[in-house]
Design a protein around this motif. Structure first.
Motif, PDB file in Angstrom:
ATOM      1  N   SER A 162       0.828  -1.202   0.000  1.00 55.63           N
ATOM      2  CA  SER A 162       0.000   0.000   0.000  1.00 55.63           C
ATOM      3  C   SER A 162       0.862   1.250   0.000  1.00 55.63           C
ATOM      4  O   SER A 162       0.481   2.288  -0.549  1.00 55.63           O
ATOM      5  N   ARG A 163       2.058   1.155   0.608  1.00 59.84           N
ATOM      6  CA  ARG A 163       2.964   2.305   0.609  1.00 59.84           C
ATOM      7  C   ARG A 163       3.394   2.648  -0.802  1.00 59.84           C
ATOM      8  O   ARG A 163       3.445   3.815  -1.198  1.00 59.84           O
ATOM      9  N   GLU A 164       3.716   1.603  -1.605  1.00 61.55           N
ATOM     10  CA  GLU A 164       4.114   1.840  -2.982  1.00 61.55           C
ATOM     11  C   GLU A 164       2.947   2.373  -3.805  1.00 61.55           C
ATOM     12  O   GLU A 164       3.129   3.138  -4.735  1.00 61.55           O
ATOM     13  N   GLU A 165       1.733   1.955  -3.465  1.00 62.73           N
ATOM     14  CA  GLU A 165       0.560   2.483  -4.154  1.00 62.73           C
ATOM     15  C   GLU A 165       0.494   3.990  -3.987  1.00 62.73           C
ATOM     16  O   GLU A 165       0.111   4.711  -4.906  1.00 62.73           O
ATOM     17  N   ARG A 166       0.868   4.496  -2.820  1.00 57.73           N
ATOM     18  CA  ARG A 166       0.825   5.935  -2.579  1.00 57.73           C
ATOM     19  C   ARG A 166       1.898   6.672  -3.359  1.00 57.73           C
ATOM     20  O   ARG A 166       1.810   7.881  -3.549  1.00 57.73           O
ATOM     21  N   ASN A 167       2.913   5.948  -3.814  1.00 65.40           N
ATOM     22  CA  ASN A 167       3.991   6.562  -4.572  1.00 65.40           C
ATOM     23  C   ASN A 167       3.746   6.508  -6.080  1.00 65.40           C
ATOM     24  O   ASN A 167       4.628   6.820  -6.861  1.00 65.40           O
ATOM     25  N   ARG A 168       2.559   6.137  -6.472  1.00 65.05           N
ATOM     26  CA  ARG A 168       2.240   6.019  -7.888  1.00 65.05           C
ATOM     27  C   ARG A 168       1.725   7.325  -8.481  1.00 65.05           C
ATOM     28  O   ARG A 168       1.101   8.133  -7.809  1.00 65.05           O
ATOM     29  N   VAL A 169       1.979   7.470  -9.780  1.00 65.94           N
ATOM     30  CA  VAL A 169       1.401   8.554 -10.560  1.00 65.94           C
ATOM     31  C   VAL A 169       1.142   7.996 -11.956  1.00 65.94           C
ATOM     32  O   VAL A 169       1.930   7.198 -12.466  1.00 65.94           O
ATOM     33  N   PHE A 170       0.031   8.360 -12.562  1.00 69.03           N
ATOM     34  CA  PHE A 170      -0.245   7.907 -13.919  1.00 69.03           C
ATOM     35  C   PHE A 170       0.427   8.837 -14.920  1.00 69.03           C
ATOM     36  O   PHE A 170       0.464  10.054 -14.728  1.00 69.03           O
ATOM     37  N   TYR A 171       0.955   8.251 -15.970  1.00 66.03           N
ATOM     38  CA  TYR A 171       1.795   8.997 -16.919  1.00 66.03           C
ATOM     39  C   TYR A 171       1.081  10.180 -17.550  1.00 66.03           C
ATOM     40  O   TYR A 171       1.710  11.172 -17.919  1.00 66.03           O
ATOM     41  N   ASP A 172      -0.259  10.098 -17.681  1.00 66.99           N
ATOM     42  CA  ASP A 172      -1.008  11.153 -18.356  1.00 66.99           C
ATOM     43  C   ASP A 172      -1.664  12.135 -17.383  1.00 66.99           C
ATOM     44  O   ASP A 172      -2.443  12.999 -17.803  1.00 66.99           O
ATOM     45  N   GLU A 173      -1.364  12.020 -16.093  1.00 62.97           N
ATOM     46  CA  GLU A 173      -1.863  12.999 -15.129  1.00 62.97           C
ATOM     47  C   GLU A 173      -1.176  14.341 -15.352  1.00 62.97           C
ATOM     48  O   GLU A 173      -0.008  14.400 -15.755  1.00 62.97           O
ATOM     49  N   GLN A 174      -1.890  15.411 -15.054  1.00 68.27           N
ATOM     50  CA  GLN A 174      -1.275  16.723 -15.123  1.00 68.27           C
ATOM     51  C   GLN A 174      -0.154  16.817 -14.081  1.00 68.27           C
ATOM     52  O   GLN A 174      -0.341  16.473 -12.924  1.00 68.27           O
ATOM     53  N   GLY A 175       1.015  17.273 -14.509  1.00 66.38           N
ATOM     54  CA  GLY A 175       2.143  17.405 -13.593  1.00 66.38           C
ATOM     55  C   GLY A 175       2.780  16.082 -13.219  1.00 66.38           C
ATOM     56  O   GLY A 175       3.507  16.005 -12.211  1.00 66.38           O
ATOM     57  N   ALA A 176       2.583  15.032 -14.024  1.00 63.48           N
ATOM     58  CA  ALA A 176       3.125  13.703 -13.696  1.00 63.48           C
ATOM     59  C   ALA A 176       4.644  13.724 -13.609  1.00 63.48           C
ATOM     60  O   ALA A 176       5.235  13.163 -12.683  1.00 63.48           O
ATOM     61  N   ALA A 177       5.292  14.384 -14.569  1.00 63.14           N
ATOM     62  CA  ALA A 177       6.757  14.422 -14.566  1.00 63.14           C
ATOM     63  C   ALA A 177       7.290  15.134 -13.320  1.00 63.14           C
ATOM     64  O   ALA A 177       8.275  14.698 -12.720  1.00 63.14           O
ATOM     65  N   SER A 178       6.625  16.212 -12.920  1.00 62.35           N
ATOM     66  CA  SER A 178       7.051  16.947 -11.722  1.00 62.35           C
ATOM     67  C   SER A 178       6.861  16.097 -10.467  1.00 62.35           C
ATOM     68  O   SER A 178       7.687  16.140  -9.543  1.00 62.35           O
TER      69      SER A 178
END
Length: 206
Positions: free
Chosen positions: A10-26
């Protein structure tokens, strides 16, 4: 390809970001920066794992290729479409990197399979990645930190699934990851430059 994301904590789940989210790279850049040692005294090696012979497993080499085209100053990139780091040469390449750089901080980049709802998710987390675990290969863990991207669905005929993963998705994920890594390096350089006047002031007092 690393262990499927279905086994992530669950900790790693919190560290996720989807590639097409706004500001994903940041978001990726911020997560990378938070995992790096402070002060940063170790060389940083970005080890991009995968092969150009499989669409799904080409995420790592694509990231490496994109990064090679950027003006990186502090991060050293290994694993590209031209010179991939994969199951056959992984141990040899990692050993060579550790000879080139003294005590490097390694950030491993790899593709993985996971749940349908997780496809397109990118995880940045502390600790090594386990290449080949998703397709039952026994390879040594790699990295002090890792970045993994869920490129397709796990659970059945993983090799076939990887071969039939959409290149469009993998390419867009690779761009986001590479931009995040590049932005993280920019953060480090800005932080170092900001600290230089403070160090000069301290020396003038001595």
């Amino acid at each position: 390809m690393s262990i499927p994301s279905i086994f992530f904590s669950s900790r790693e789940e919190r560290n996720r970001v989807f590639y097409d989210e706004q500001g994903a790279a940041s978001s990726i850049a911020w997560r990378i920066s938070s995992l790096l040692p402070d002060p940063l005294v170790q060389p940083i090696a970005v080890v991009c794992i995968g092969t150009d012979r499989s669409t799904g497993d080409s995420l790592g080499p694509l990231v490496g290729t994109i990064l090679k085209e950027k003006p990186l100053a502090r991060f050293h990139v290994y694993g590209t479409l031209e010179e991939p780091i994969h199951a056959v040469n992984l141990e040899e390449k990692v050993g060579a990197i550790q000879l080139i750089h003294r005590d490097p901080f390694i950030i491993a980049v790899d593709a993985c399979l996971g749940r349908l709802k997780s496809v397109g998710a990118i995880t940045v987390s502390k600790g090594p990645v386990r290449p080949g675990a998703g397709v039952n290969k026994q390879l040594p863990p790699v990295g002090d930190a890792h970045i993994t991207g869920v490129v397709n669905v796990s659970g059945f005929m993983e090799f076939f699934v990887l071969q039939n993963t959409r290149l469009h998705l993998v390419m867009n994920m690779a761009k986001t990851i590479a931009n995040g890594i590049y932005e993280a390096e920019r953060h480090i350089i800005r932080k170092e430059r900001a600290a230089q006047p403070l160090l000069k002031d301290r020396h003038s007092l001595w």
